[in-house]
Design an enzyme around this catalytic site. Structure first.
Site, mmCIF file in Angstrom:
data_model
loop_
_atom_site.group_PDB
_atom_site.id
_atom_site.type_symbol
_atom_site.label_atom_id
_atom_site.label_comp_id
_atom_site.label_asym_id
_atom_site.label_seq_id
_atom_site.Cartn_x
_atom_site.Cartn_y
_atom_site.Cartn_z
ATOM 1 N N GLN A 24 0.855 -1.183 0.000
ATOM 2 C CA GLN A 24 0.000 0.000 0.000
ATOM 3 C C GLN A 24 0.894 1.237 0.000
ATOM 4 O O GLN A 24 1.954 1.234 0.620
ATOM 5 C CB GLN A 24 -0.848 -0.039 1.281
ATOM 6 C CG GLN A 24 -1.994 0.909 1.349
ATOM 7 C CD GLN A 24 -2.886 0.570 2.545
ATOM 8 O OE1 GLN A 24 -3.509 -0.474 2.590
ATOM 9 N NE2 GLN A 24 -2.921 1.462 3.511
ATOM 10 N N ASN A 72 0.449 5.350 0.810
ATOM 11 C CA ASN A 72 -0.463 6.355 1.357
ATOM 12 C C ASN A 72 0.093 7.749 1.120
ATOM 13 O O ASN A 72 1.307 7.936 1.045
ATOM 14 C CB ASN A 72 -0.654 6.130 2.858
ATOM 15 C CG ASN A 72 -1.158 4.741 3.167
ATOM 16 O OD1 ASN A 72 -1.965 4.182 2.445
ATOM 17 N ND2 ASN A 72 -0.656 4.156 4.240
ATOM 18 N N ARG A 103 0.518 14.558 13.406
ATOM 19 C CA ARG A 103 -0.120 13.276 13.088
ATOM 20 C C ARG A 103 0.667 12.210 13.824
ATOM 21 O O ARG A 103 1.851 12.041 13.606
ATOM 22 C CB ARG A 103 -0.088 13.011 11.585
ATOM 23 C CG ARG A 103 -0.907 13.993 10.760
ATOM 24 C CD ARG A 103 -0.764 13.684 9.271
ATOM 25 N NE ARG A 103 -1.492 14.634 8.451
ATOM 26 C CZ ARG A 103 -2.738 14.448 8.006
ATOM 27 N NH1 ARG A 103 -3.389 13.346 8.316
ATOM 28 N NH2 ARG A 103 -3.320 15.375 7.269
ATOM 29 N N HIS A 161 1.196 6.625 15.749
ATOM 30 C CA HIS A 161 0.378 5.495 15.304
ATOM 31 C C HIS A 161 1.196 4.227 15.077
ATOM 32 O O HIS A 161 2.360 4.298 14.695
ATOM 33 C CB HIS A 161 -0.321 5.827 13.983
ATOM 34 C CG HIS A 161 -1.077 7.115 14.011
ATOM 35 N ND1 HIS A 161 -1.110 7.964 12.935
ATOM 36 C CD2 HIS A 161 -1.829 7.699 14.973
ATOM 37 C CE1 HIS A 161 -1.860 9.011 13.232
ATOM 38 N NE2 HIS A 161 -2.299 8.879 14.463
ATOM 39 N N LYS A 169 7.368 0.897 7.428
ATOM 40 C CA LYS A 169 7.045 2.022 6.550
ATOM 41 C C LYS A 169 8.323 2.676 6.044
ATOM 42 O O LYS A 169 9.333 2.686 6.735
ATOM 43 C CB LYS A 169 6.301 3.134 7.299
ATOM 44 C CG LYS A 169 5.012 2.793 7.938
ATOM 45 C CD LYS A 169 4.480 4.016 8.691
ATOM 46 C CE LYS A 169 3.279 3.672 9.521
ATOM 47 N NZ LYS A 169 2.807 4.822 10.296
ATOM 48 N N HIS A 211 4.816 5.769 15.013
ATOM 49 C CA HIS A 211 5.315 6.781 14.082
ATOM 50 C C HIS A 211 4.407 8.003 14.100
ATOM 51 O O HIS A 211 3.188 7.882 14.208
ATOM 52 C CB HIS A 211 5.364 6.199 12.665
ATOM 53 C CG HIS A 211 5.652 7.239 11.629
ATOM 54 N ND1 HIS A 211 4.661 7.779 10.828
ATOM 55 C CD2 HIS A 211 6.796 7.856 11.288
ATOM 56 C CE1 HIS A 211 5.212 8.675 10.022
ATOM 57 N NE2 HIS A 211 6.501 8.752 10.285
ATOM 58 N N TYR A 235 3.844 7.471 2.178
ATOM 59 C CA TYR A 235 4.259 6.356 3.015
ATOM 60 C C TYR A 235 4.128 5.077 2.194
ATOM 61 O O TYR A 235 3.048 4.781 1.692
ATOM 62 C CB TYR A 235 3.335 6.152 4.208
ATOM 63 C CG TYR A 235 2.901 7.346 5.005
ATOM 64 C CD1 TYR A 235 3.204 7.423 6.354
ATOM 65 C CD2 TYR A 235 2.130 8.365 4.444
ATOM 66 C CE1 TYR A 235 2.770 8.488 7.121
ATOM 67 C CE2 TYR A 235 1.694 9.428 5.207
ATOM 68 C CZ TYR A 235 2.020 9.484 6.548
ATOM 69 O OH TYR A 235 1.579 10.532 7.305
ATOM 70 N N LYS A 240 -8.826 11.924 17.435
ATOM 71 C CA LYS A 240 -8.254 10.626 17.784
ATOM 72 C C LYS A 240 -6.862 10.800 18.387
ATOM 73 O O LYS A 240 -6.543 10.199 19.412
ATOM 74 C CB LYS A 240 -8.210 9.723 16.549
ATOM 75 C CG LYS A 240 -7.655 8.350 16.820
ATOM 76 C CD LYS A 240 -7.838 7.349 15.694
ATOM 77 C CE LYS A 240 -7.475 7.862 14.335
ATOM 78 N NZ LYS A 240 -7.541 6.818 13.299
ATOM 79 N N ASP A 241 -6.033 11.646 17.766
ATOM 80 C CA ASP A 241 -4.670 11.832 18.271
ATOM 81 C C ASP A 241 -4.651 12.560 19.612
ATOM 82 O O ASP A 241 -3.772 12.325 20.435
ATOM 83 C CB ASP A 241 -3.810 12.567 17.244
ATOM 84 C CG ASP A 241 -3.461 11.690 16.053
ATOM 85 O OD1 ASP A 241 -3.659 10.456 16.119
ATOM 86 O OD2 ASP A 241 -2.995 12.240 15.037
#
Length: 181
Positions: free
Chosen positions: A46, A48, A59, A62, A72, A119, A132, A167-168
């Protein structure tokens, strides 16, 4: 590519080895053979892309639990950000230690984030864009986070965050019974 070891075992910053002429330059951003030579298993599943409009956008921090943990490679393609990795590998000699580096469109530096690390980053300018490359698919049930200013880790951010997602803001202080299971 030039791999630069960080103080955290298995984590690297990566500099491009540019071959240039009057047209500009050419450089590899990824080479499976070079990763294999270092013993790094990295198969991209993936890619991103994030855009942060305002300077001071944070950010992070996570990560995903096994079996969805991911490695990553992070690169800033527009603007500048301060990238932080935090070792959460239970058996690591550097468990709970962090490392940070500036990634920017000018320095073209990348961060290799191994599985088992949290991260995050904070933007140093307006209009920051990052990409990413990741080794596992996102899984919402396996997603976890560590609060960006958890005193246990003492991460030194270069500036005070101005923009954070709900959320963060709400990630709890680190608790191994919650975060690592």
């Amino acid at each position: 590519m030039k791999f630069n070891e960080t103080p955290l075992k298995g984590a690297y910053t990566i500099d491009l080895e540019k071959k240039g002429d009057d047209r500009g330059f050419f450089a590899r951003m990824f080479c499976a053979n070079e990763f294999q030579e270092l013993g790094l298993d990295f198969s991209v599943v993936q890619v991103n892309n994030s855009l942060s409009d305002l300077k001071g956008t944070l950010r992070g921090m996570h990560y995903q639990l096994e079996p969805y943990a991911e490695s990553k490679i992070v690169r800033c393609i527009k603007g500048s950000l301060y990238d932080i990795i935090l070792d959460l590998r239970k058996d690591s000699l550097t468990f709970g230690k962090w490392f940070g580096a500036e990634l920017s469109e000018e320095n073209r530096k990348m961060m290799f984030v191994p599985k088992g690390f949290a991260h995050g980053f904070i933007t140093l300018r307006d209009g920051v864009e990052a990409i990413y490359f990741v080794t596992n698919f996102y899984n919402q049930e396996a997603e976890r986070g560590v609060r960006w200013n958890d005193k246990r880790f003492g991460i030194e951010w270069p500036l005070e965050p101005k923009v954070l997602s709900e959320k963060d803001k709400l990630w709890p202080d680190f608790d191994p019974t919650i975060h690592l299971k």
